[in-house]
Design a protein around this motif. Structure first.
Motif, PDB file in Angstrom:
ATOM      1  N   PHE A 201       8.237   1.966   7.104  1.00  0.00           N
ATOM      2  CA  PHE A 201       6.919   1.703   6.526  1.00  0.00           C
ATOM      3  C   PHE A 201       5.885   2.588   7.227  1.00  0.00           C
ATOM      4  O   PHE A 201       6.213   3.332   8.144  1.00  0.00           O
ATOM      5  CB  PHE A 201       6.546   0.222   6.725  1.00  0.00           C
ATOM      6  N   HIS A 202       4.627   2.465   6.780  1.00  0.00           N
ATOM      7  CA  HIS A 202       3.519   3.204   7.378  1.00  0.00           C
ATOM      8  C   HIS A 202       2.370   2.232   7.666  1.00  0.00           C
ATOM      9  O   HIS A 202       2.101   1.339   6.842  1.00  0.00           O
ATOM     10  CB  HIS A 202       3.004   4.293   6.445  1.00  0.00           C
ATOM     11  N   PRO A 203       1.664   2.409   8.765  1.00  0.00           N
ATOM     12  CA  PRO A 203       0.551   1.495   9.065  1.00  0.00           C
ATOM     13  C   PRO A 203      -0.515   1.427   7.981  1.00  0.00           C
ATOM     14  O   PRO A 203      -1.088   0.363   7.731  1.00  0.00           O
ATOM     15  CB  PRO A 203      -0.015   2.077  10.369  1.00  0.00           C
ATOM     16  N   TRP A 204      -0.795   2.558   7.313  1.00  0.00           N
ATOM     17  CA  TRP A 204      -1.861   2.542   6.308  1.00  0.00           C
ATOM     18  C   TRP A 204      -1.541   1.647   5.111  1.00  0.00           C
ATOM     19  O   TRP A 204      -2.449   1.244   4.372  1.00  0.00           O
ATOM     20  CB  TRP A 204      -2.186   3.962   5.827  1.00  0.00           C
ATOM     21  N   GLU A 205      -0.268   1.280   4.929  1.00  0.00           N
ATOM     22  CA  GLU A 205       0.081   0.366   3.840  1.00  0.00           C
ATOM     23  C   GLU A 205      -0.470  -1.031   4.079  1.00  0.00           C
ATOM     24  O   GLU A 205      -0.618  -1.819   3.138  1.00  0.00           O
ATOM     25  CB  GLU A 205       1.599   0.267   3.699  1.00  0.00           C
ATOM     26  N   PHE A 206      -0.773  -1.325   5.351  1.00  0.00           N
ATOM     27  CA  PHE A 206      -1.279  -2.642   5.717  1.00  0.00           C
ATOM     28  C   PHE A 206      -2.802  -2.694   5.667  1.00  0.00           C
ATOM     29  O   PHE A 206      -3.422  -3.615   6.189  1.00  0.00           O
ATOM     30  CB  PHE A 206      -0.762  -3.012   7.113  1.00  0.00           C
ATOM     31  N   THR A 207      -3.413  -1.676   5.043  1.00  0.00           N
ATOM     32  CA  THR A 207      -4.849  -1.644   4.802  1.00  0.00           C
ATOM     33  C   THR A 207      -5.079  -1.586   3.299  1.00  0.00           C
ATOM     34  O   THR A 207      -4.143  -1.359   2.521  1.00  0.00           O
ATOM     35  CB  THR A 207      -5.501  -0.421   5.486  1.00  0.00           C
ATOM     36  N   ASN A 208      -6.300  -1.754   2.878  1.00  0.00           N
ATOM     37  CA  ASN A 208      -6.622  -1.759   1.453  1.00  0.00           C
ATOM     38  C   ASN A 208      -6.589  -0.336   0.898  1.00  0.00           C
ATOM     39  O   ASN A 208      -7.437   0.496   1.231  1.00  0.00           O
ATOM     40  CB  ASN A 208      -8.002  -2.379   1.231  1.00  0.00           C
ATOM     41  N   LEU A 209      -5.621  -0.047   0.046  1.00  0.00           N
ATOM     42  CA  LEU A 209      -5.459   1.293  -0.513  1.00  0.00           C
ATOM     43  C   LEU A 209      -6.085   1.439  -1.895  1.00  0.00           C
ATOM     44  O   LEU A 209      -5.928   2.475  -2.539  1.00  0.00           O
ATOM     45  CB  LEU A 209      -3.965   1.637  -0.595  1.00  0.00           C
ATOM     46  N   HIS A 210      -6.818   0.420  -2.353  1.00  0.00           N
ATOM     47  CA  HIS A 210      -7.410   0.452  -3.695  1.00  0.00           C
ATOM     48  C   HIS A 210      -8.667   1.317  -3.750  1.00  0.00           C
ATOM     49  O   HIS A 210      -9.262   1.460  -4.813  1.00  0.00           O
ATOM     50  CB  HIS A 210      -7.740  -0.968  -4.165  1.00  0.00           C
ATOM     51  N   ASP A 211      -9.061   1.886  -2.634  1.00  0.00           N
ATOM     52  CA  ASP A 211     -10.244   2.728  -2.569  1.00  0.00           C
ATOM     53  C   ASP A 211     -10.077   3.946  -3.489  1.00  0.00           C
ATOM     54  O   ASP A 211      -9.135   4.730  -3.343  1.00  0.00           O
ATOM     55  CB  ASP A 211     -10.448   3.196  -1.119  1.00  0.00           C
TER      56      ASP A 211
END
Length: 265
Positions: A201-211
């Motif tokens: 996995f990647h850490p950024w997947e655990f943030t809001n990617l809907h931006d």
């Protein structure tokens, strides 16, 4: 057993979609996600492997120190995420060991791209987890590679897990898009076949990617942020209920090496 791997890198994926994002924000988003991951692992009382770019580690040594202090493995993800030269293999290993004050024995190439195994061995790595043994259109075709661990040029290869027969990838995008019941079922039959799972996995997947600034398609942003954290927690609880052990990748590699030595003897 289950090997959880997290690729900590500069969050440069928006650049692949023609979008711009500052280096400071790339670091901030990756760090935000890493903190979520560390909290999940701590609550579950399990250890994992963090494949880090040296570029990220130089900028965020305090994050690397926390990862090591909490008992996780630091492995190399190259020096930069979007630039590679063979000399980066040894350079990233040296820099990560300097910052982490821990031995670095594993490597994963950015975007799971091909890498020369002779160069991997020359740089001093004992294992490489850079193969996704399936077909991803526009990315790679690894149907000719073994599904489970094997040796090449003296380096232990630990491919990402794919299901038996059809080789459906059990990777990060699957965790975003598949129903959890189906994901658990495929993980179960793969574990039964191989004796382990190697998931990344990647850490950024655990943030809001809907931006909208990122320009990501729906299959990337689906279940990102807190829903993704919830999915990983659910999967960990499922693995524990099945009696699966969670292990650092370097520890798994040492166990494979012991088996090899036993067979030779």
């Amino acid at each position: 057993m289950i090997l959880l791997g997290f690729d900590i890198e500069e969050f440069d994926m928006p650049l692949e979609y023609g979008k711009q994002i500052s280096f400071a924000e790339q670091l901030s988003i990756s760090t935000q996600g890493t903190n979520v991951i560390l909290a999940i692992l701590k609550a579950a009382k399990i250890k994992a492997t963090f494949f880090c770019t040296a570029n990220y580690a130089v900028q965020k040594p305090e994050v690397i120190s926390q990862i090591v202090s909490e008992g996780h493995e630091i492995a190399s993800h190259g020096y930069y995420h979007s630039d590679f030269k063979p000399e980066h293999l040894a350079q990233s290993k040296t820099k990560l060991e300097e910052i982490s004050r821990a031995e670095v024995t594993g490597f994963r190439m950015a975007r799971m791209m091909p890498v020369d195994e002779q160069e991997i061995a020359k740089a001093g790595y004992t294992y490489n987890s850079s193969i996704n043994p399936t077909f991803i259109p526009g990315r790679y075709n690894n149907f000719g590679k073994p599904r489970s661990w094997f040796y090449e040029q003296g380096v232990l290869q630990i491919p990402a897990s794919v299901s038996p027969l059809i080789r459906f990838p059990l990777f990060w995008l699957s965790f975003h898009n598949l129903p959890m019941g189906l994901l658990k079922w495929m993980s179960g039959i793969t574990h039964k076949k191989d004796g382990y799972l190697n998931l990344y996995f990647h850490p950024w997947e655990f943030t809001n990617l809907h931006d909208a600034r990122f320009g990501f398609p729906k299959y990337v942003v689906k279940n990102s942020g807190q829903p993704f954290a919830n999915r990983l927690e659910e999967f960990i609880n499922w693995g524990k209920s099945k009696g699966y052990e969670f292990m650092r990748t370097d520890e798994f590699a040492k166990g494979v090496d012991k088996k090899k030595l036993t067979l030779i003897a």
